[in-house]
Structure formats: structure tokens, C-alpha cells
Design a protein around this motif. Structure first.
Motif, PDB file in Angstrom:
ATOM      1  N   GLU A  22       0.743  -1.145   0.192  1.00 48.59           N
ATOM      2  CA  GLU A  22      -0.005   0.169  -0.032  1.00 48.59           C
ATOM      3  C   GLU A  22       0.761   1.300  -0.041  1.00 48.59           C
ATOM      4  O   GLU A  22       1.773   1.345   0.747  1.00 48.59           O
ATOM      5  CB  GLU A  22      -1.018  -0.037   1.105  1.00 48.59           C
ATOM      6  CG  GLU A  22      -1.923   1.064   1.061  1.00 48.59           C
ATOM      7  CD  GLU A  22      -2.792   1.171   2.307  1.00 48.59           C
ATOM      8  OE1 GLU A  22      -3.461   2.319   2.857  1.00 48.59           O
ATOM      9  OE2 GLU A  22      -3.326   0.028   2.989  1.00 48.59           O
ATOM     10  N   THR A  23       0.541   2.181  -0.961  1.00 45.02           N
ATOM     11  CA  THR A  23       1.125   3.365  -0.806  1.00 45.02           C
ATOM     12  C   THR A  23       0.111   4.547  -0.648  1.00 45.02           C
ATOM     13  O   THR A  23      -0.990   4.310  -1.162  1.00 45.02           O
ATOM     14  CB  THR A  23       1.748   3.617  -2.160  1.00 45.02           C
ATOM     15  OG1 THR A  23       1.055   3.547  -3.171  1.00 45.02           O
ATOM     16  CG2 THR A  23       3.123   2.528  -2.227  1.00 45.02           C
ATOM     17  N   ARG A  29      -5.162   6.430  -1.401  1.00 50.22           N
ATOM     18  CA  ARG A  29      -4.674   5.073  -1.079  1.00 50.22           C
ATOM     19  C   ARG A  29      -4.610   4.027  -2.035  1.00 50.22           C
ATOM     20  O   ARG A  29      -5.533   3.968  -2.800  1.00 50.22           O
ATOM     21  CB  ARG A  29      -5.521   4.332   0.131  1.00 50.22           C
ATOM     22  CG  ARG A  29      -5.122   5.171   1.674  1.00 50.22           C
ATOM     23  CD  ARG A  29      -6.037   4.323   2.383  1.00 50.22           C
ATOM     24  NE  ARG A  29      -5.695   3.073   2.705  1.00 50.22           N
ATOM     25  CZ  ARG A  29      -6.750   2.027   3.099  1.00 50.22           C
ATOM     26  NH1 ARG A  29      -8.009   2.390   3.210  1.00 50.22           N
ATOM     27  NH2 ARG A  29      -6.514   0.793   3.306  1.00 50.22           N
ATOM     28  N   PHE A  30      -3.413   3.705  -2.437  1.00 51.27           N
ATOM     29  CA  PHE A  30      -3.338   2.643  -3.582  1.00 51.27           C
ATOM     30  C   PHE A  30      -2.549   1.481  -3.113  1.00 51.27           C
ATOM     31  O   PHE A  30      -1.632   1.338  -2.581  1.00 51.27           O
ATOM     32  CB  PHE A  30      -2.304   3.210  -4.781  1.00 51.27           C
ATOM     33  CG  PHE A  30      -2.693   4.654  -5.410  1.00 51.27           C
ATOM     34  CD1 PHE A  30      -3.318   4.347  -6.647  1.00 51.27           C
ATOM     35  CD2 PHE A  30      -2.442   5.673  -4.745  1.00 51.27           C
ATOM     36  CE1 PHE A  30      -3.826   5.586  -7.313  1.00 51.27           C
ATOM     37  CE2 PHE A  30      -3.062   6.889  -5.284  1.00 51.27           C
ATOM     38  CZ  PHE A  30      -3.766   6.810  -6.732  1.00 51.27           C
ATOM     39  N   ALA A  32      -1.546  -2.089  -4.071  1.00 51.17           N
ATOM     40  CA  ALA A  32      -1.322  -2.954  -5.334  1.00 51.17           C
ATOM     41  C   ALA A  32      -1.184  -4.493  -4.885  1.00 51.17           C
ATOM     42  O   ALA A  32      -0.507  -4.586  -3.915  1.00 51.17           O
ATOM     43  CB  ALA A  32       0.082  -2.505  -5.900  1.00 51.17           C
ATOM     44  N   VAL A 107      -4.648  -2.801  -8.668  1.00 49.15           N
ATOM     45  CA  VAL A 107      -4.277  -1.768  -7.728  1.00 49.15           C
ATOM     46  C   VAL A 107      -5.600  -1.065  -7.501  1.00 49.15           C
ATOM     47  O   VAL A 107      -6.695  -0.519  -8.373  1.00 49.15           O
ATOM     48  CB  VAL A 107      -3.575  -0.306  -8.384  1.00 49.15           C
ATOM     49  CG1 VAL A 107      -3.295   0.424  -7.570  1.00 49.15           C
ATOM     50  CG2 VAL A 107      -2.403  -1.210  -8.930  1.00 49.15           C
ATOM     51  N   ARG A 109      -7.866   1.703  -5.338  1.00 50.77           N
ATOM     52  CA  ARG A 109      -7.711   2.966  -4.986  1.00 50.77           C
ATOM     53  C   ARG A 109      -8.823   3.659  -4.231  1.00 50.77           C
ATOM     54  O   ARG A 109     -10.012   3.242  -4.497  1.00 50.77           O
ATOM     55  CB  ARG A 109      -7.477   3.751  -6.314  1.00 50.77           C
ATOM     56  CG  ARG A 109      -7.258   5.486  -5.840  1.00 50.77           C
ATOM     57  CD  ARG A 109      -7.534   6.422  -7.134  1.00 50.77           C
ATOM     58  NE  ARG A 109      -7.367   7.695  -6.528  1.00 50.77           N
ATOM     59  CZ  ARG A 109      -7.510   8.786  -7.274  1.00 50.77           C
ATOM     60  NH1 ARG A 109      -8.162   8.927  -8.632  1.00 50.77           N
ATOM     61  NH2 ARG A 109      -7.313  10.001  -7.011  1.00 50.77           N
ATOM     62  N   TYR A 125      -0.075   5.151 -10.389  1.00 52.91           N
ATOM     63  CA  TYR A 125      -0.436   3.573 -10.807  1.00 52.91           C
ATOM     64  C   TYR A 125       1.046   3.089 -11.093  1.00 52.91           C
ATOM     65  O   TYR A 125       1.113   1.937 -10.468  1.00 52.91           O
ATOM     66  CB  TYR A 125      -1.403   3.835 -11.738  1.00 52.91           C
ATOM     67  CG  TYR A 125      -2.817   3.710 -11.056  1.00 52.91           C
ATOM     68  CD1 TYR A 125      -3.321   2.553 -10.493  1.00 52.91           C
ATOM     69  CD2 TYR A 125      -3.586   4.975 -11.433  1.00 52.91           C
ATOM     70  CE1 TYR A 125      -4.743   2.680 -10.122  1.00 52.91           C
ATOM     71  CE2 TYR A 125      -4.696   5.027 -10.721  1.00 52.91           C
ATOM     72  CZ  TYR A 125      -5.383   4.022 -10.332  1.00 52.91           C
ATOM     73  OH  TYR A 125      -6.724   4.166  -9.742  1.00 52.91           O
ATOM     74  N   SER A 128       2.804   2.560  -7.733  1.00 52.06           N
ATOM     75  CA  SER A 128       2.268   1.612  -6.977  1.00 52.06           C
ATOM     76  C   SER A 128       2.698   0.431  -7.473  1.00 52.06           C
ATOM     77  O   SER A 128       3.224  -0.795  -6.772  1.00 52.06           O
ATOM     78  CB  SER A 128       0.904   1.798  -6.814  1.00 52.06           C
ATOM     79  OG  SER A 128       0.282   0.867  -5.947  1.00 52.06           O
TER      80      SER A 128
END
Length: 211
Positions: A22-23, A29-30, A32, A107, A109, A125, A128
Motif C-alpha cells: 500500500e502507498t 490510498r493505492f 497493489a 491496484v 484505489r 499507478y 504503486s
């Protein structure tokens, strides 16, 4: 590994196990999720699992290469509601440049209230996906071709020894009028293998590619 080198080899890497990273970018919040994926059906299952795992996420963008990295037989992507070209394709671009095969990245979001713009989404994207790839555990796959070699009995010992020296798998041996070896060999070794065996047999040998 460079693209030129990859084009000459039948070795590639696949995910050894699933990974999720997670980033956060400007409050969005993304998440992946990367996993092994060797078919379009498997891809659909993994995408649906992401939707179920994060049902309140606004987008579930994805891309997959459900085949060896140099093939395009099962390559797909989706922006899942994000502006066209800002999510699925950037994810796919990162996967393709990694030279992995049989791989999917979804991903999910959660929108944080701040619009990122097209360029910001592409970077988000892409980054991530890249962040997840950097922590991915992989395993190597070696693609083999099936070949049949026919030659006289007097050459059997020499050919066996040669095949063992280049670590070619001898799958089956038949004794008829001639000796028939069924082998499995990496594509990059075929041309040299044929030449060496022709030298051993003084040209009295035949090769058949079993497709």
C-alpha cells in the motif's frame, strides 16, 4: 536484463507468491496486489477477489500478462473508471518492462479527496506497481522444446556424453534400426547442439522438432 537479451532467451521469471503493498499519494490510498496468473480465467478470479476484499474502494484497476513475457496471447488491462490511459496501461507498462511473465497486478484505489490529474494518476499507478515489484519474490521458468534425434548405434555413447555435458534432458530412448533419442532442450541451445551432434555423427543424423 536488457530487452535484446530477453529476446534471445527462453528463461523468464514469475511471481513465487502473492504480494500486496500500500502507498499513499495526496491522501489517496493505492493498494497493489501482485500474483501469479497463467490464464485469463485465473486473472478474472484474482480481480474479483480484490473487489471483494476492498468493496468500498473507488477503483480496481488492473493489468496482466498471463503468458511468457515476449508473448501477447493473453495480455489485458483496465482503467476501471479512471480516465482512459491513466491506470491500466501504466500498470501494464511497468509489468512489461520488468520482463516478468504469468503475472497480474490489481491496484485498488481509495480516493482521498484531492484530484491528481492525468499525469498524477499515471505516476501513481506506475509507482504503486513498481513498489510492489521491488519486493516481489520470484522463481525462474525455463521453456523447453521437444526434439527427436536419430543416429547409428556406434554414436550413442558419444552423443549421450555430449548431451549430459550441456545438461539436456534425455526423456526417452528407443532402439530400432537406429537409436532414437527424445530430448527436451532450451531453444537457445538447439543450433549449437545440432552442429555438435552432426560433427560427432559425421552428418549421419536427423533431427525432428516435436511440436
Amino acid at each position: 536484463m536488457t530487452e535484446a537479451l530477453m529476446a534471445e532467451t527462453t528463461r523468464y521469471f514469475i511471481p513465487e507468491q502473492a504480494l500486496e503493498i500500500e502507498t499513499e499519494i495526496k491522501r489517496s490510498r493505492f493498494i497493489a496486489h501482485i500474483a501469479h496468473c497463467d490464464s485469463s480465467e485465473k486473472a478474472r478470479q484474482i480481480i474479483e477477489q480484490a473487489r471483494q476484499r476492498y468493496p468500498d474502494a473507488r477503483h480496481h484497476c488492473w493489468a496482466y500478462i498471463a503468458c511468457p513475457p515476449l508473448s501477447s496471447t493473453a495480455v489485458r488491462f483496465s482503467d476501471d473508471g479512471e480516465p482512459s490511459g491513466t491506470a491500466g496501461k501504466p500498470i501494464l507498462n511497468v509489468l512489461q518492462h520488468s520482463h516478468y511473465g504469468e503475472i497480474i497486478c490489481v491496484v485498488s484505489r481509495y480516493f482521498g479527496g484531492i484530484k491528481l490529474g492525468a499525469g498524477g494518476l499515471i505516476r501513481a499507478y506506475s509507482n504503486s506497481t513498481q513498489a510492489a515489484l521491488e519486493q516481489l519474490s520470484v522463481q525462474e521458468i525455463v521453456e523447453l522444446q521437444d526434439w527427436q534425434i536419430e543416429f547409428s548405434f556406434s554414436f550413442e555413447s558419444s552423443i549421450r556424453h555430449y548431451l549430459e555435458s550441456i545438461e539436456v534432458k534425455l526423456a526417452q530412448v528407443e532402439y530400432q534400426t537406429l537409436v532414437i533419442f527424445q530430448i527436451q532442450i532450451e531453444q537457445t541451445l538447439i543450433e549449437n547442439m545440432q552442429q555438435q551432434i552432426r560433427n560427432i555423427c559425421k552428418g549421419e543424423v536427423s533431427f525432428v522438432h516435436n511440436q
